[in-house]
Structures are given as C-alpha cells and as structure tokens.
Design an enzyme around this catalytic site. Structure first.
Site, PDB file in Angstrom:
ATOM      1  N   LYS A  73       0.820  -1.215   0.000  1.00 40.53           N
ATOM      2  CA  LYS A  73       0.000   0.000   0.000  1.00 40.53           C
ATOM      3  C   LYS A  73       0.853   1.265   0.000  1.00 40.53           C
ATOM      4  O   LYS A  73       0.606   2.178  -0.798  1.00 40.53           O
ATOM      5  CB  LYS A  73      -0.939  -0.026   1.216  1.00 40.53           C
ATOM      6  CG  LYS A  73      -1.801   1.204   1.399  1.00 40.53           C
ATOM      7  CD  LYS A  73      -2.983   0.930   2.285  1.00 40.53           C
ATOM      8  CE  LYS A  73      -2.623   0.217   3.565  1.00 40.53           C
ATOM      9  NZ  LYS A  73      -1.705   0.989   4.437  1.00 40.53           N
ATOM     10  N   THR A  75       4.012   1.522  -0.854  1.00 39.51           N
ATOM     11  CA  THR A  75       4.757   1.528  -2.118  1.00 39.51           C
ATOM     12  C   THR A  75       3.891   2.085  -3.245  1.00 39.51           C
ATOM     13  O   THR A  75       4.346   2.903  -4.057  1.00 39.51           O
ATOM     14  CB  THR A  75       5.219   0.100  -2.457  1.00 39.51           C
ATOM     15  OG1 THR A  75       6.064  -0.383  -1.411  1.00 39.51           O
ATOM     16  CG2 THR A  75       5.981   0.061  -3.775  1.00 39.51           C
ATOM     17  N   LYS A 107       6.564  -6.321  11.180  1.00 41.37           N
ATOM     18  CA  LYS A 107       6.123  -5.663   9.944  1.00 41.37           C
ATOM     19  C   LYS A 107       7.280  -5.020   9.198  1.00 41.37           C
ATOM     20  O   LYS A 107       7.280  -4.930   7.980  1.00 41.37           O
ATOM     21  CB  LYS A 107       5.058  -4.612  10.281  1.00 41.37           C
ATOM     22  CG  LYS A 107       4.389  -3.977   9.064  1.00 41.37           C
ATOM     23  CD  LYS A 107       3.241  -3.087   9.527  1.00 41.37           C
ATOM     24  CE  LYS A 107       2.553  -2.423   8.344  1.00 41.37           C
ATOM     25  NZ  LYS A 107       3.384  -1.364   7.748  1.00 41.37           N
ATOM     26  N   ALA A 275      -4.001   1.671  12.624  1.00 40.11           N
ATOM     27  CA  ALA A 275      -5.401   1.602  12.187  1.00 40.11           C
ATOM     28  C   ALA A 275      -6.151   0.458  12.845  1.00 40.11           C
ATOM     29  O   ALA A 275      -7.377   0.444  12.826  1.00 40.11           O
ATOM     30  CB  ALA A 275      -5.479   1.460  10.672  1.00 40.11           C
TER      31      ALA A 275
END
Length: 559
Positions: A73, A75, A107, A275
C-alpha cells in the site's frame, strides 16, 4: 536476477537538499525549520497564507485485508505520487510516521519499497524528527501528574480503581501490558494496577493528528478523560491543569515533516496512529497543507479498507471537512490466493480456483468504497513476477463486473514509469466526477447503533455481542453526554471479522466487543473487539535480530 534490498536502493539515492524541495513548493523561509540536509518541519501557520486558495484533489490509497504475502500500500502510494509528477502534475504525498514497534517487530519499515520509497529511509523508520518521542513524553507527563495528584492528597476525589489513562512506550513489549506500580512504601506512590499502551495507540497521538492548530490541540488535551471520581464523574487533564505543559511538549511535533521520494516528489510524513487500535491516518494538518501546495495529494490509511479507510472517512473527514476525490484499492494476486487458503509456500504457482474464493475479500472492499461511502474506486494490482496472465485477467474481469477498473502497478520495480497506467485511470475517475461521498453512519445514532452499522455494513457481520460490563459502560458514557461521538473500532487487521483466522469474506459471524472507552479529547469512542491488544508483542524472530550498523554508521536490515 539479484534484487537490491529497499535499504540498498535508498542508500544509493541522490536526494535533493530539502531547501530545493521547499523552493519547488514556493514555501517562504519563515515557515521552514531544517532538520539536517534532507528533512524539514513546516510551520502550520502557513495555512493562513493560503486561506483563499482552492484545495487540490485528494486521493486515498487503501488495501484489501492484509496478509503475510504483502500488499504494498505505501509503495503504491509513493509510486502513484511519483507517476503523477512524471506526467507533469503538481503532486504531493502525505503519509504516516512509522512506529518503532513494527520496525523492530514483524512488519518492518514503512517508507515504501523498491523504487517507490520516501527518503531518508533510515531516519524516517527510526527516530525521524522526534514526534513519536514527544507523544510518548506528553502521554507519560499526564500519567505522572495523575498519580502525583492522588499521592498529594487527591483533592479531585479520584477513584484509583477507575483510572483510564495508561503509560506508553514506542516499542512492542507484551511484558508491560499489565503491571502493578507504586510499590515500596508511602513515599513511592499509591500501589495500583497499571499498564502500558504502544505510543501510537495513545490518545495524544490521535489528538496530534486531529488538531488544526496549537490552541485546538490544547483544548482537546484538556478534555481527555484520565479517570473517574468516587461519584462516577470524569476527571480530565484540564482538571489536573496539565494541558499547557502537554502543549509545550508537542508544539514542535505538531508541525508536519517534509521529505522527498527517490524521484524528488515532496512528501509530508506526520503522525502515526495504528489503524487496528487507533484511527490510522496521518495528520489533518499535513493533509491540509499539502492540498494547498499541490494539485493532487496522494495519502493512505492504515491496514485494510475496513479499518484505515473507514476511519479516514468517518473520523478524519468528519472532523476536518475534507472529502476524497477518488480511492485506490491495492491488491496482489499472492494475497488474494492466500485469502483463498493457498499456503504461503505455494503462492508462486498459478491457482485461479483459489482466486475465486480469495477475490471475495477484494470485492467486499470495493462494495464498501463505492456503495457505502459513494466514492469512485480504482483497483491497483501490485504486480509480482510470479503472477500469471490468467490470474491477472481474472481479477480485472471480476472488478469490471462491479464497474471498477483494475490496473497493473509496477512501481516497486520501475518507479514512476510503472505507475503511469494507474495514474491515468485515477485521473479519469476524478474527472468523471462520480462522487457521492457519505459517512457510514450519522452522528445522531446511539453508540450501539454506530457499532452495529460498522459491523454489519463494513465488516459484513450478522450482529454484535457485548461482553461483560460493556453494555453498562455504553450506558454510562451516553449518560455523561458522549453518545454523539463517532466510533473508532479496535479490531484485528487480518480479517473482516474480529477473528484473524477468518480469511476472504466471512459471513454470518458476530463481532464481540469486550471493552468501551471514551477518547474525549480526540473526540471519539473506542470499541475494542476480539483479542486485539493496544500493546503488541514481538514475534518469535523479531526484525530487530537482523538490524545492524557498521563502524561507518551504515545501517542494514531495515528491509
């Protein structure tokens, strides 16, 4: 073929001095504070200069439900911004700041990848300009003032069994989720149960990202509910007289950070709420400044569209008045096959039948964006070398059945050149103007109704179950006047449900809400579902084991 790592590509780049990036944006020197040669903070008071200027177009990049196969995302966000600039458009990128927790955990970094990165990559992924440290310190100042107040006589009559404020740390550390402190005798405080959240889950981070200026930030901080007294009434930071000191700690952190991509596209990187446990969007301030300085602003929201995008629309847009002009939904063949129950070791093999199951996840996210929120969408297929023609054609065909274009994106390997087709499709979607934006729910609904709307409309749940005291907590919050606030759902990022094991598009499940709290300063209710933790832990093999620095100061292992 040997591929260079992200950090090798970043270290071989030739960035412009940040003053040249500033000059290209026509920013006056009075609004610029340099942090070395390649980073700067931009004073938010610059907005006063552009009061009458029309905003540029706002493009949100989101993604399918994330998987270990990766989606790309950030990138895609960076690559799309570069592609628009390569086409002669005045484009700017707006991203969140990475947390050290994921960087050293599972991550990894969050500065894009391949030839679509923001730089200086090492700085951005590590201490950057100190914003997250400032958030941590401000959060912990409030905690210290709260416990000191109790120790010094407790004139506010605080019930130490109902303290709602935790300390925080910008690191994944499960050992600190639940602690007992204040031990060692009377002079060392009052013994009580306590705990830590990761810094990016702190309400201070949410306030930093949702504030319009320093006065607004100070007012929001004053409204933070830190505890309840023995009569069940909220005690705030304003009651502790701490908002001024907190604002002092955050006055520089409130200024957005300006850097650049590998291709010198300006990029604001500011604020970093997760998020899955927070609202997942960069700061309102950075987005607003970018919209005044650029004709096209490409921003992203964290994790899948059910989390970051929903909160971008229902929280960030609600508070800021911003309205997106188009949405890019990132997917990969690999991730969709994983949603179709293909083991990670076999993702490189063609498997259209697995795509038939896994693509349901993508289609649900498309429906949410186009039907629930009423926005034009473009699917970006982040292409991998192992993707086959049959697999790509299948995805394009299924998206087309929903009247949504799907375009191959190759920005990771080709930079801006690999995103031209995507950029052209996004521009077409904006120009067609099929934008009927709306929120998923109205402010006037009750807390239960808002949770029900998110669970059923966005996640596709059959209903909601409230565990333990949650319904009583909701009644108490509504009685205290917090019922009109929007809801920020804390939910696993790995599934549309609250069970990370349910892939693709689960149906008939129920969402379990096990805790409710108010973030009165930030201005929303937090509903914690499933087994989600506000302090993550490190994996069995943390990324930290592969990160190193040599004698010359060259860092390795950050991807």
């Amino acid at each position: 073929m040997d591929f260079k790592s992200d950090i090798q590509i970043a270290q071989e780049a030739n960035p412009l001095p940040i003053n040249q990036v500033v000059k290209a944006l026509n920013i006056s020197d009075e609004y610029v504070e340099n942090y070395g040669r390649y980073k700067a903070k931009i004073d938010y008071n610059i907005l006063e200069q552009y009061d009458d200027k029309k905003n540029g177009k706002l493009i949100l990049v989101t993604a399918i439900t994330p998987t270990p196969a990766g989606e790309g995302k950030t990138t895609t966000t960076v690559g799309l911004g570069d592609s628009l600039r390569a086409m002669g458009k005045r484009s700017i990128i707006a991203l969140r700041e990475p947390s050290l927790g994921p960087v050293f955990g599972i991550k990894g970094g969050a500065a894009g990848g391949g030839y679509a990165q923001v730089i200086p990559m090492e700085d951005i992924n590590l201490h950057f300009t100190g914003d997250i440290h400032a958030v941590t310190t401000a959060n912990n100042l409030i905690a210290a003032m709260l416990d000191n107040h109790i120790h010094q006589g407790n004139s506010l009559d605080i019930d130490s069994r109902r303290i709602a404020w935790k300390r925080c740390l910008d690191m994944n550390d499960r050992q600190l989720r639940f602690v007992v402190d204040g031990l060692g005798g009377r002079t060392n405080g009052t013994p009580r149960e306590d705990g830590f959240d990761i810094s990016v889950a702190s309400e201070i981070m949410a306030i930093l990202c949702l504030s319009n200026d320093l006065d607004d930030l100070k007012a929001k901080v004053a409204r933070i509910v830190v505890a309840y007294n023995f009569r069940g009434k909220p005690v705030t930071v304003g009651d502790l007289k701490g908002q001024g000191a907190v604002a002092v700690l955050l006055k520089d952190a409130l200024k957005p950070n300006l850097v650049q991509t590998l291709e010198h596209t300006p990029a604001f990187i500011h604020g970093g709420p997760f998020a899955n446990i927070a609202h997942g969007c960069n700061s309102i301030m950075a987005t607003k400044i970018a919209l005044k300085l650029g004709d096209y602003v490409v921003t992203e929201a964290g994790f899948g569209a059910d989390l970051g995008a929903e909160k971008f629309f229902d929280i960030k847009c609600r508070f800021s008045g911003l309205r997106p002009d188009a949405v890019v939904l990132v997917a990969t063949v690999r991730a969709l096959k994983l949603h179709g129950d293909v083991p990670k070791a076999e993702l490189q093999k063609e498997n259209v039948s697995a795509l038939e199951k896994g693509i349901e996840n993508l289609l649900k996210h498309i429906e949410n964006i186009t039907k629930v929120f009423g926005l034009p969408a473009v699917v970006a297929i982040n292409r991998f070398p192992t993707d086959t023609g049959a697999e790509l054609e299948y995805i394009i065909k299924k998206c087309g059945e929903l009247n949504v274009p799907a375009v191959l994106s190759e920005v990771w390997g080709k930079g801006s050149e690999g995103g031209i087709a995507l950029a052209e499709e996004v521009l077409r979607a904006i120009e067609e103007g099929k934008n009927h934006f709306q929120f998923a729910y109205e402010d006037s609904l009750s807390i239960r109704e808002k949770i029900q709307m998110i669970a059923t409309k966005i996640y596709g749940a059959g209903g909601v179950d409230y565990i333990g005291r949650v319904e009583k907590q909701i009644d108490e919050l509504e009685a205290l006047g917090f019922g009109g606030l929007p809801v920020c759902m804390a939910k696993t990022q790995y599934s549309l449900s609250d069970d990370p094991g349910k892939l693709a598009r689960p149906r008939g499940f129920r969402i379990s809400v096990r805790n409710i709290k108010v973030s009165a300063g930030a201005g929303f209710i937090v509903a914690i579902t499933g087994e989600i933790m506000t302090m993550p832990g490190l994996p069995k093999v943390p990324a930290a084991e592969s990160i190193d620095v040599d004698r010359a100061g060259n860092i390795s292992g950050l991807f």
